[in-house]
Design a protein around this motif. Structure first.
Motif, PDB file in Angstrom:
ATOM      1  N   VAL A 121       0.833  -1.205   0.000  1.00 25.24           N
ATOM      2  CA  VAL A 121       0.000   0.000   0.000  1.00 25.24           C
ATOM      3  C   VAL A 121       0.864   1.251   0.000  1.00 25.24           C
ATOM      4  O   VAL A 121       0.601   2.216  -0.724  1.00 25.24           O
ATOM      5  N   LEU A 122       1.933   1.249   0.814  1.00 24.35           N
ATOM      6  CA  LEU A 122       2.823   2.405   0.866  1.00 24.35           C
ATOM      7  C   LEU A 122       3.534   2.622  -0.466  1.00 24.35           C
ATOM      8  O   LEU A 122       3.645   3.766  -0.948  1.00 24.35           O
ATOM      9  N   ILE A 123       4.004   1.541  -1.075  1.00 26.54           N
ATOM     10  CA  ILE A 123       4.707   1.668  -2.363  1.00 26.54           C
ATOM     11  C   ILE A 123       3.780   2.207  -3.442  1.00 26.54           C
ATOM     12  O   ILE A 123       4.138   3.111  -4.204  1.00 26.54           O
ATOM     13  N   LEU A 124       2.568   1.648  -3.507  1.00 21.02           N
ATOM     14  CA  LEU A 124       1.602   2.136  -4.498  1.00 21.02           C
ATOM     15  C   LEU A 124       1.241   3.590  -4.261  1.00 21.02           C
ATOM     16  O   LEU A 124       1.069   4.375  -5.206  1.00 21.02           O
ATOM     17  N   GLY A 125       1.138   3.954  -2.979  1.00 23.09           N
ATOM     18  CA  GLY A 125       0.842   5.345  -2.664  1.00 23.09           C
ATOM     19  C   GLY A 125       1.949   6.278  -3.099  1.00 23.09           C
ATOM     20  O   GLY A 125       1.692   7.375  -3.630  1.00 23.09           O
ATOM     21  N   GLN A 126       3.222   5.880  -2.902  1.00 23.73           N
ATOM     22  CA  GLN A 126       4.345   6.714  -3.332  1.00 23.73           C
ATOM     23  C   GLN A 126       4.396   6.833  -4.844  1.00 23.73           C
ATOM     24  O   GLN A 126       4.678   7.904  -5.389  1.00 23.73           O
ATOM     25  N   ARG A 127       4.143   5.722  -5.563  1.00 24.02           N
ATOM     26  CA  ARG A 127       4.144   5.782  -7.023  1.00 24.02           C
ATOM     27  C   ARG A 127       3.065   6.718  -7.544  1.00 24.02           C
ATOM     28  O   ARG A 127       3.298   7.496  -8.472  1.00 24.02           O
ATOM     29  N   LYS A 128       1.897   6.624  -6.947  1.00 20.24           N
ATOM     30  CA  LYS A 128       0.801   7.500  -7.369  1.00 20.24           C
ATOM     31  C   LYS A 128       1.134   8.954  -7.090  1.00 20.24           C
ATOM     32  O   LYS A 128       0.842   9.857  -7.887  1.00 20.24           O
ATOM     33  N   LYS A 129       1.808   9.192  -5.952  1.00 18.26           N
ATOM     34  CA  LYS A 129       2.177  10.562  -5.595  1.00 18.26           C
ATOM     35  C   LYS A 129       3.179  11.121  -6.597  1.00 18.26           C
ATOM     36  O   LYS A 129       3.067  12.279  -7.030  1.00 18.26           O
ATOM     37  N   ARG A 130       4.166  10.301  -6.986  1.00 18.49           N
ATOM     38  CA  ARG A 130       5.155  10.753  -7.968  1.00 18.49           C
ATOM     39  C   ARG A 130       4.496  11.012  -9.317  1.00 18.49           C
ATOM     40  O   ARG A 130       4.788  11.998  -9.994  1.00 18.49           O
ATOM     41  N   ARG A 131       3.589  10.083  -9.725  1.00 24.67           N
ATOM     42  CA  ARG A 131       2.934  10.239 -11.019  1.00 24.67           C
ATOM     43  C   ARG A 131       2.072  11.487 -11.044  1.00 24.67           C
ATOM     44  O   ARG A 131       2.102  12.263 -11.997  1.00 24.67           O
ATOM     45  N   ASP A 132       1.321  11.701  -9.980  1.00 19.54           N
ATOM     46  CA  ASP A 132       0.485  12.899  -9.912  1.00 19.54           C
ATOM     47  C   ASP A 132       1.345  14.148  -9.859  1.00 19.54           C
ATOM     48  O   ASP A 132       1.017  15.174 -10.463  1.00 19.54           O
ATOM     49  N   GLY A 133       2.485  14.067  -9.164  1.00 17.57           N
ATOM     50  CA  GLY A 133       3.382  15.214  -9.092  1.00 17.57           C
ATOM     51  C   GLY A 133       3.970  15.559 -10.443  1.00 17.57           C
ATOM     52  O   GLY A 133       4.097  16.725 -10.816  1.00 17.57           O
ATOM     53  N   GLY A 134       4.320  14.537 -11.239  1.00 16.24           N
ATOM     54  CA  GLY A 134       4.887  14.773 -12.559  1.00 16.24           C
ATOM     55  C   GLY A 134       3.899  15.442 -13.490  1.00 16.24           C
ATOM     56  O   GLY A 134       4.237  16.332 -14.262  1.00 16.24           O
TER      57      GLY A 134
END
Length: 338
Positions: free
Chosen positions: A300-313
């Motif tokens: 869950v934490l890894i998926l959350g970080q990936r989503k955060k990076r993608r949304d940030g980009g």
């Protein structure tokens, strides 16, 4: 990741703390042997000893027993008769189903609905013994308990129950003065413990039976009321196994009984005889569940970080920003289209 680990550990610690708090009284029963309130052999004069006449009598000379009706099965007539014959000067009360309900309806109407709606008849048989001791005082004896000797020495304590194995107290033989605070607490607690645990044996044991009585006893001791041995005293004394039925000089003899036990009871007894194996399996299962929960939490934490990076980009491209390398690492710079 460290923050995620900390949150995970805190959540698990709170869950464990809640579980321990929920079963704390049951856990403390495992180490409670009742020795602090034991009725020791040295306190009890031998049968027919003249010393018995010098002992005070607090509990009234009444023997209570329960059955469906007045026709006691042959298997229990001998133990029943042994108690009656040894105590001709005692009042004898047989509480049939009809008499039990009449007492509850007349004296304790607030409990009648609970009494009528018990799913197992043995629950009513359990409950009425507490009410008659709280109301009349005296000694309650199960029909499968015979009397080896007169009970006079046990009348010298404001209240007593017997120790059972592996832990706690039983409700098959007990005595009290009328309105004793322990038994008043017991009858007041019955409605709160009236829950269906789906297995009849567990339901009976924890709603009205020995496990229920043991929990209330443990809570009573913690309340500070377990004090005073004289008339009006609140202390509950414990009849230990030796004095109960192990020797010819013991007060009782045990006969065939426990007719209400079903298949679920045999399962519980099997679990009790294999508790070490089940404990190891429980720890293994808890370890597997803990590791699985940690793996799911990590995902869950890894998926959350990936989503955060993608949304940030996406946000950066929309604003015309980009990352560029500098002496101190990367810095955000405004991007101009040419």
């Amino acid at each position: 990741m460290r923050r995620g680990l900390a949150i995970f550990l805190i959540i698990n610690a709170l869950i464990v703390a809640w579980l321990v708090r929920s079963v704390y009284t049951l856990l403390t029963l495992l180490v409670e042997d009742g020795s602090a309130d034991a009725i020791h052999s040295a306190e009890i004069p031998a049968p027919n000893s003249p010393l018995i006449e010098n002992m005070p009598q607090y509990i009234p000379k009444i023997i209570h027993q329960t059955y469906i009706n007045e026709s006691v099965p042959e298997v229990w007539r001998e133990p029943q008769r042994s108690c009656i014959d040894l105590h001709e000067d005692y009042e004898y009360k047989m509480w049939t189903d009809a008499k039990s309900r009449e007492l509850i309806a007349t004296e304790y109407p607030w409990f009648l609905n609970t009494f009528d709606n018990y799913s197992q008849p043995i629950q009513r048989a359990d409950a009425i013994r507490y009410f008659v001791l709280a109301h009349f005082g005296g000694v309650y004896i199960d029909l499968d308990d015979g009397c080896n000797r007169r009970l006079d020495p046990l009348l010298s304590y404001p209240a007593w129950v017997r120790r059972t194995a592996p832990t706690g107290i039983s409700n098959d033989a007990m005595g009290a003065t009328p309105q004793h605070p322990f038994f008043l607490r017991v009858i007041e607690s019955l409605r709160a413990y009236d829950k269906n645990w789906h297995l009849p044996y567990i339901t009976v044991m924890y709603s009205t039976g020995p496990l229920f009585l043991s929990v209330i006893w443990k809570e009573y001791m913690s309340s500070g009321l377990n004090l005073g041995d004289g008339l009006g005293g609140g202390r509950v004394r414990i009849l230990m196994m030796d004095e109960y039925n192990r020797y010819p000089w013991s007060f009782f003899s045990h006969h065939k009984g426990s007719s209400w036990h079903g298949k679920d009871a045999r399962l519980i007894f099997w679990m009790g005889s294999h508790w070490m194996m089940l404990t190891v399996m429980g720890f293994l299962l808890a370890g597997v569940v803990g590791l699985s929960a940690w793996w799911v939490w990590g995902r869950v934490l890894i998926l959350g970080q990936r989503k955060k990076r993608r949304d940030g980009g996406v946000w950066e491209r929309a604003m015309g920003w980009s990352w560029r390398a500098g002496k101190g690492g990367y810095e955000l710079a405004e991007r101009h289209e040419v």
